[in-house]
Design a protein around this motif. Structure first.
Motif, PDB file in Angstrom:
ATOM      1  N   ALA A  71      28.899  74.929  53.791  1.00 28.88           N
ATOM      2  CA  ALA A  71      28.465  75.658  53.790  1.00 28.88           C
ATOM      3  C   ALA A  71      28.752  76.897  55.015  1.00 28.88           C
ATOM      4  O   ALA A  71      29.289  77.057  55.390  1.00 28.88           O
ATOM      5  N   LYS A  72      28.372  78.414  54.345  1.00 29.85           N
ATOM      6  CA  LYS A  72      28.118  79.551  55.398  1.00 29.85           C
ATOM      7  C   LYS A  72      27.617  79.257  56.885  1.00 29.85           C
ATOM      8  O   LYS A  72      26.376  78.623  56.799  1.00 29.85           O
ATOM      9  N   GLY A  73      28.405  79.470  58.009  1.00 29.94           N
ATOM     10  CA  GLY A  73      27.800  80.308  58.684  1.00 29.94           C
ATOM     11  C   GLY A  73      27.702  79.032  59.598  1.00 29.94           C
ATOM     12  O   GLY A  73      28.554  77.603  59.791  1.00 29.94           O
ATOM     13  N   LEU A  74      26.955  78.539  60.803  1.00 34.06           N
ATOM     14  CA  LEU A  74      27.457  77.202  61.537  1.00 34.06           C
ATOM     15  C   LEU A  74      26.087  76.418  61.211  1.00 34.06           C
ATOM     16  O   LEU A  74      25.246  76.678  60.616  1.00 34.06           O
ATOM     17  N   PRO A  75      26.056  75.025  62.053  1.00 34.51           N
ATOM     18  CA  PRO A  75      25.531  73.537  61.511  1.00 34.51           C
ATOM     19  C   PRO A  75      24.159  74.290  62.035  1.00 34.51           C
ATOM     20  O   PRO A  75      23.918  75.139  63.152  1.00 34.51           O
ATOM     21  N   GLU A  76      22.919  73.661  62.053  1.00 35.20           N
ATOM     22  CA  GLU A  76      21.664  73.878  62.850  1.00 35.20           C
ATOM     23  C   GLU A  76      21.777  73.146  63.605  1.00 35.20           C
ATOM     24  O   GLU A  76      21.253  73.915  64.105  1.00 35.20           O
ATOM     25  N   THR A  77      22.546  72.795  64.646  1.00 38.98           N
ATOM     26  CA  THR A  77      22.594  71.863  65.753  1.00 38.98           C
ATOM     27  C   THR A  77      23.639  72.527  66.199  1.00 38.98           C
ATOM     28  O   THR A  77      23.587  72.427  67.826  1.00 38.98           O
ATOM     29  N   GLY A  78      24.656  73.432  65.515  1.00 38.34           N
ATOM     30  CA  GLY A  78      25.315  73.889  66.953  1.00 38.34           C
ATOM     31  C   GLY A  78      26.322  73.329  67.259  1.00 38.34           C
ATOM     32  O   GLY A  78      26.873  72.637  66.426  1.00 38.34           O
ATOM     33  N   VAL A  79      27.266  74.261  68.196  1.00 36.72           N
ATOM     34  CA  VAL A  79      28.296  73.605  68.445  1.00 36.72           C
ATOM     35  C   VAL A  79      27.723  72.551  69.729  1.00 36.72           C
ATOM     36  O   VAL A  79      27.512  73.592  70.734  1.00 36.72           O
ATOM     37  N   PHE A  80      28.240  71.931  69.497  1.00 40.67           N
ATOM     38  CA  PHE A  80      27.758  70.928  71.143  1.00 40.67           C
ATOM     39  C   PHE A  80      28.778  70.801  71.741  1.00 40.67           C
ATOM     40  O   PHE A  80      29.761  70.988  71.933  1.00 40.67           O
ATOM     41  N   CYS A  81      28.219  71.027  73.232  1.00 44.22           N
ATOM     42  CA  CYS A  81      29.054  70.638  74.456  1.00 44.22           C
ATOM     43  C   CYS A  81      29.340  72.876  74.798  1.00 44.22           C
ATOM     44  O   CYS A  81      29.816  72.910  75.650  1.00 44.22           O
ATOM     45  N   ALA A  82      29.110  73.244  73.284  1.00 41.20           N
ATOM     46  CA  ALA A  82      29.525  74.784  73.939  1.00 41.20           C
ATOM     47  C   ALA A  82      29.076  76.075  72.994  1.00 41.20           C
ATOM     48  O   ALA A  82      29.081  76.212  72.004  1.00 41.20           O
ATOM     49  N   PRO A  83      27.745  75.717  73.444  1.00 42.42           N
ATOM     50  CA  PRO A  83      26.876  76.920  72.790  1.00 42.42           C
ATOM     51  C   PRO A  83      27.069  77.952  72.479  1.00 42.42           C
ATOM     52  O   PRO A  83      27.394  78.630  73.848  1.00 42.42           O
ATOM     53  N   GLY A  84      27.131  78.855  71.782  1.00 46.91           N
ATOM     54  CA  GLY A  84      27.150  80.123  71.994  1.00 46.91           C
ATOM     55  C   GLY A  84      28.795  80.571  71.592  1.00 46.91           C
ATOM     56  O   GLY A  84      28.917  82.141  71.816  1.00 46.91           O
ATOM     57  N   VAL A  85      29.355  79.619  71.448  1.00 45.83           N
ATOM     58  CA  VAL A  85      30.499  79.593  71.633  1.00 45.83           C
ATOM     59  C   VAL A  85      31.331  80.601  70.123  1.00 45.83           C
ATOM     60  O   VAL A  85      31.865  82.071  69.928  1.00 45.83           O
ATOM     61  N   LEU A  86      31.318  80.632  69.356  1.00 50.53           N
ATOM     62  CA  LEU A  86      31.326  80.102  67.572  1.00 50.53           C
ATOM     63  C   LEU A  86      30.607  81.103  67.214  1.00 50.53           C
ATOM     64  O   LEU A  86      29.622  80.756  66.976  1.00 50.53           O
ATOM     65  N   PRO A  87      31.367  82.378  66.484  1.00 50.74           N
ATOM     66  CA  PRO A  87      29.865  83.099  65.875  1.00 50.74           C
ATOM     67  C   PRO A  87      29.656  82.692  64.072  1.00 50.74           C
ATOM     68  O   PRO A  87      29.893  81.930  64.251  1.00 50.74           O
ATOM     69  N   GLU A  88      28.413  83.133  64.490  1.00 50.20           N
ATOM     70  CA  GLU A  88      27.724  83.043  62.965  1.00 50.20           C
ATOM     71  C   GLU A  88      28.768  83.687  62.194  1.00 50.20           C
ATOM     72  O   GLU A  88      29.094  82.546  60.667  1.00 50.20           O
ATOM     73  N   HIS A  89      29.558  84.766  62.025  1.00 42.67           N
ATOM     74  CA  HIS A  89      29.969  85.442  60.767  1.00 42.67           C
ATOM     75  C   HIS A  89      31.470  85.118  60.856  1.00 42.67           C
ATOM     76  O   HIS A  89      32.149  85.141  61.982  1.00 42.67           O
ATOM     77  N   GLY A  90      32.243  85.203  59.280  1.00 35.62           N
ATOM     78  CA  GLY A  90      33.487  83.878  59.680  1.00 35.62           C
ATOM     79  C   GLY A  90      33.563  83.132  59.715  1.00 35.62           C
ATOM     80  O   GLY A  90      34.329  82.415  60.008  1.00 35.62           O
ATOM     81  N   THR A  91      32.426  81.996  59.853  1.00 33.81           N
ATOM     82  CA  THR A  91      32.330  80.896  60.391  1.00 33.81           C
ATOM     83  C   THR A  91      31.879  79.709  58.886  1.00 33.81           C
ATOM     84  O   THR A  91      30.895  80.080  58.300  1.00 33.81           O
ATOM     85  N   ARG A  92      32.694  78.335  58.915  1.00 37.23           N
ATOM     86  CA  ARG A  92      31.377  77.841  57.626  1.00 37.23           C
ATOM     87  C   ARG A  92      31.570  76.412  57.903  1.00 37.23           C
ATOM     88  O   ARG A  92      32.268  76.233  59.446  1.00 37.23           O
ATOM     89  N   HIS A  93      31.287  75.333  57.769  1.00 36.46           N
ATOM     90  CA  HIS A  93      30.526  74.525  58.699  1.00 36.46           C
ATOM     91  C   HIS A  93      30.409  72.979  57.177  1.00 36.46           C
ATOM     92  O   HIS A  93      30.462  73.457  56.308  1.00 36.46           O
ATOM     93  N   ARG A  94      30.885  71.750  57.574  1.00 35.74           N
ATOM     94  CA  ARG A  94      30.241  70.197  56.244  1.00 35.74           C
ATOM     95  C   ARG A  94      30.271  69.722  57.225  1.00 35.74           C
ATOM     96  O   ARG A  94      30.501  69.166  58.588  1.00 35.74           O
ATOM     97  N   VAL A  95      29.266  69.223  57.246  1.00 33.90           N
ATOM     98  CA  VAL A  95      28.870  68.066  57.961  1.00 33.90           C
ATOM     99  C   VAL A  95      28.978  66.284  57.654  1.00 33.90           C
ATOM    100  O   VAL A  95      29.410  66.308  55.962  1.00 33.90           O
ATOM    101  N   PHE A  96      28.767  65.380  58.183  1.00 34.61           N
ATOM    102  CA  PHE A  96      28.967  64.133  57.392  1.00 34.61           C
ATOM    103  C   PHE A  96      28.450  63.067  58.174  1.00 34.61           C
ATOM    104  O   PHE A  96      28.067  63.171  59.015  1.00 34.61           O
TER     105      PHE A  96
END
Length: 219
Positions: A71-96
């Protein structure tokens, strides 16, 4: 019996912990190409996107892994232990997820330059290493410890960390593994977690998963 989901639901309210096994499925698939876009152009663009781990490439679990669509963007939970580091733009994610108490996520972003990608890796590493200390400082009822588990020699390098948490009131312990790696301008973050302690974590297999994730970044 306190389950992984219920324990994290309680501790997460205080800590902002990620309920890995209970992350909701992606609600939106990547948008289809516009009707006027050529299929050849769409195929070429898709071929240039970094590939993601498959369910079978996660560390072994007692029940099979399943993987949500990328999916496009950051996961709903964000990036654990480093919130706000990765940008929304240009980012994709997959949940397992698994049927029991183990879950994970992969987040991949493409930076504008290699220097900016390297800076993202450094920022994520700082967040991982200081995570336990920050959790204890903000939550007196929790013991937490972060450890660095070394570098994985792949492309521009990948780095593995763990976070061990113990909620004193509930009596639950949770173990998380994190890694961040880079290939050129592309950075990937992989997270794994379940109930238990570091001795229960598949650290060697997670290093293999990390190596695979970085090797898949560029076509």
């Amino acid at each position: 019996m306190v389950t992984f989901r219920s324990a994290l639901a309680v501790s997460g309210a205080a800590l902002g912990l990620v309920a890995l096994a209970a992350v909701p499925s992606a609600t939106a698939a990547p948008s289809a190409p516009a009707p006027y876009a050529s299929s050849a152009a769409a195929d070429a663009a898709a071929a240039l996107r970094p590939a993601f781990l498959s369910a079978g490439q996660m560390p072994p679990s007692s029940t099979p892994w399943t993987a949500d669509p990328v999916a496009k963007g950051l996961p709903e939970t964000g990036v654990f232990c480093a919130p706000g580091v990765l940008p929304e733009h240009g980012t994709r994610h997959r949940v397992f997820r698994t049927e029991l108490d183990t879950g994970g996520v992969q987040v991949t972003t493409v930076a504008a330059t290699e220097a900016k990608a390297a800076a993202l890796v450094d920022a994520l590493r700082q967040g991982f290493l200081g995570c336990g200390e920050r959790i204890e400082r903000e939550n007196p009822g929790v013991e937490a410890g972060s450890l660095y588990h070394g570098k994985v020699e792949v492309e521009e390098g990948a780095y593995v960390y763990s976070l061990d948490t113990r909620h004193l009131e509930i009596g639950s312990t949770d173990i998380f593994l994190f890694s961040v790696g880079r290939d050129g301008r592309t950075v990937t973050y992989v997270q794994w977690g379940q109930l238990g302690d570091l001795e229960d974590a598949p650290l060697t297999d997670f290093r293999t998963t990390t190596r695979t994730a970085v090797n898949k970044l560029l076509p």
